[in-house]
Design a protein around this motif. Sequence first.
Motif, mmCIF file in Angstrom:
data_model
loop_
_atom_site.group_PDB
_atom_site.id
_atom_site.type_symbol
_atom_site.label_atom_id
_atom_site.label_comp_id
_atom_site.label_asym_id
_atom_site.label_seq_id
_atom_site.Cartn_x
_atom_site.Cartn_y
_atom_site.Cartn_z
ATOM 1 N N THR A 75 0.925 -1.050 -0.244
ATOM 2 C CA THR A 75 -0.087 -0.158 -0.070
ATOM 3 C C THR A 75 0.640 1.484 -0.446
ATOM 4 O O THR A 75 0.204 2.004 0.481
ATOM 5 N N ALA A 76 1.912 0.863 -1.144
ATOM 6 C CA ALA A 76 2.748 2.169 -0.712
ATOM 7 C C ALA A 76 2.528 3.777 -1.864
ATOM 8 O O ALA A 76 2.019 2.432 -2.802
ATOM 9 N N GLU A 77 2.861 4.643 -1.812
ATOM 10 C CA GLU A 77 2.867 5.163 -2.270
ATOM 11 C C GLU A 77 3.756 4.952 -3.161
ATOM 12 O O GLU A 77 4.770 5.333 -3.319
ATOM 13 N N HIS A 78 3.523 5.252 -4.890
ATOM 14 C CA HIS A 78 3.997 5.317 -6.439
ATOM 15 C C HIS A 78 4.720 3.140 -6.259
ATOM 16 O O HIS A 78 5.538 3.331 -6.386
ATOM 17 N N GLY A 79 4.275 2.700 -5.430
ATOM 18 C CA GLY A 79 4.447 1.417 -5.112
ATOM 19 C C GLY A 79 3.146 0.651 -4.912
ATOM 20 O O GLY A 79 2.210 0.490 -4.024
ATOM 21 N N THR A 80 3.542 -0.778 -4.671
ATOM 22 C CA THR A 80 2.543 -1.962 -4.799
ATOM 23 C C THR A 80 3.459 -3.789 -4.864
ATOM 24 O O THR A 80 4.509 -3.690 -5.440
ATOM 25 N N VAL A 81 2.960 -4.266 -3.851
ATOM 26 C CA VAL A 81 3.027 -5.692 -3.739
ATOM 27 C C VAL A 81 1.290 -6.514 -4.103
ATOM 28 O O VAL A 81 1.347 -6.364 -2.805
ATOM 29 N N LEU A 82 1.801 -6.534 -4.818
ATOM 30 C CA LEU A 82 0.246 -7.869 -4.977
ATOM 31 C C LEU A 82 0.846 -9.516 -4.816
ATOM 32 O O LEU A 82 1.516 -9.770 -5.384
ATOM 33 N N VAL A 83 -0.341 -10.295 -4.650
ATOM 34 C CA VAL A 83 -0.064 -11.830 -4.340
ATOM 35 C C VAL A 83 -1.571 -12.426 -5.044
ATOM 36 O O VAL A 83 -2.219 -11.544 -4.667
ATOM 37 N N ALA A 84 -1.551 -13.533 -5.706
ATOM 38 C CA ALA A 84 -2.750 -14.430 -5.741
ATOM 39 C C ALA A 84 -2.666 -15.172 -4.659
ATOM 40 O O ALA A 84 -1.217 -16.446 -4.458
ATOM 41 N N GLY A 104 5.428 -3.519 -7.811
ATOM 42 C CA GLY A 104 5.833 -2.823 -8.667
ATOM 43 C C GLY A 104 6.118 -1.255 -6.907
ATOM 44 O O GLY A 104 5.632 -0.720 -7.012
ATOM 45 N N TYR A 105 6.907 -0.815 -8.580
ATOM 46 C CA TYR A 105 7.807 0.705 -7.631
ATOM 47 C C TYR A 105 8.625 1.439 -8.887
ATOM 48 O O TYR A 105 8.414 1.249 -9.762
ATOM 49 N N VAL A 106 7.975 3.064 -8.414
ATOM 50 C CA VAL A 106 8.638 4.191 -8.993
ATOM 51 C C VAL A 106 9.938 4.682 -8.093
ATOM 52 O O VAL A 106 10.370 5.360 -7.756
ATOM 53 N N PRO A 107 11.201 4.254 -8.896
ATOM 54 C CA PRO A 107 12.542 4.599 -8.655
ATOM 55 C C PRO A 107 12.555 5.700 -8.914
ATOM 56 O O PRO A 107 13.041 6.763 -8.019
ATOM 57 N N ASP A 108 12.276 6.422 -9.902
ATOM 58 C CA ASP A 108 12.683 7.842 -10.106
ATOM 59 C C ASP A 108 10.832 8.172 -10.971
ATOM 60 O O ASP A 108 11.032 7.514 -11.839
ATOM 61 N N PRO A 109 10.692 9.351 -10.522
ATOM 62 C CA PRO A 109 9.512 9.687 -11.486
ATOM 63 C C PRO A 109 9.508 9.696 -13.045
ATOM 64 O O PRO A 109 9.028 9.851 -13.801
ATOM 65 N N ALA A 110 10.780 9.678 -13.573
ATOM 66 C CA ALA A 110 11.367 9.937 -15.090
ATOM 67 C C ALA A 110 10.891 8.157 -15.592
ATOM 68 O O ALA A 110 10.861 8.666 -16.543
ATOM 69 N N ALA A 120 0.643 0.403 -12.435
ATOM 70 C CA ALA A 120 0.740 1.301 -14.265
ATOM 71 C C ALA A 120 0.866 1.642 -14.254
ATOM 72 O O ALA A 120 1.647 2.743 -14.850
ATOM 73 N N ARG A 121 0.012 1.741 -14.984
ATOM 74 C CA ARG A 121 -1.057 2.940 -15.949
ATOM 75 C C ARG A 121 -0.854 4.434 -15.356
ATOM 76 O O ARG A 121 -0.889 5.547 -15.803
ATOM 77 N N ASP A 122 -0.837 4.630 -13.763
ATOM 78 C CA ASP A 122 -1.813 5.765 -13.229
ATOM 79 C C ASP A 122 0.213 6.304 -12.854
ATOM 80 O O ASP A 122 0.165 7.375 -12.246
ATOM 81 N N GLU A 123 0.684 5.238 -12.749
ATOM 82 C CA GLU A 123 1.981 5.988 -12.740
ATOM 83 C C GLU A 123 3.190 6.104 -13.749
ATOM 84 O O GLU A 123 4.367 6.999 -13.967
ATOM 85 N N GLY A 124 2.810 5.694 -15.103
ATOM 86 C CA GLY A 124 3.735 5.937 -16.407
ATOM 87 C C GLY A 124 3.055 5.337 -17.933
ATOM 88 O O GLY A 124 2.219 4.243 -17.500
ATOM 89 N N GLU A 125 4.106 5.303 -18.890
ATOM 90 C CA GLU A 125 3.792 4.660 -20.005
ATOM 91 C C GLU A 125 4.315 3.759 -20.365
ATOM 92 O O GLU A 125 3.341 3.423 -21.469
#
Length: 169
Positions: A57-66, A79-85, A118-123
């Motif tokens: 539940t991190a900002e700009h990150g997630t961990v999902l499990v099945a 997934g996470y965003v190491p750098d907005p660019a 990821a679509r909310d974090e980049g293209e």
Amino acid sequence: MVTEGYRIHRTVASDWREVRDLRLEMLRDTPIAFGETLQDALGHSESEWRMRAARGTAEHGTVLVAIDPAGQWVGTMGGYVPDPAAGPLLVGVYVSPGHRGRDAGVFDTLLAAIEDWARDEGEVLTLHVHEDNARARAAYLRRGFTETGHRVQYVLDAAAMEIEMVKRL
């Protein structure tokens, strides 16, 4: 989310035991796929595992499990965003051996959920896969990822490389 009998869950701090157990399974099964050793993971404290579980539940990150119908944790992706660019980075991909393959659908279900995040974090969604992990490379290629030609040094072995792959979202 429930798909084909599997429930997809974003991890929270209280999931730390399950996160730990699945991580140890991952490291035993496919040690070249991750950036830490089993020995290092076995030494982590409860507080470290709680912090890792909270990444769901991190900002700009997630961990999902099945989670299968019996309540077993059988796969994960983060997934996470190491750098907005740079945009979102796919990490920590694993599916338990008994739940692999297209018929099971665990990989595809997790990947679809990560791509939605990821679509909310980049293209573009980026990942790095060990050059010797042919099974994973083939799975990513089948799902629309392409190799960029860029290589990065594998963190646990300076003589090994990871292949960068991307997918447009």
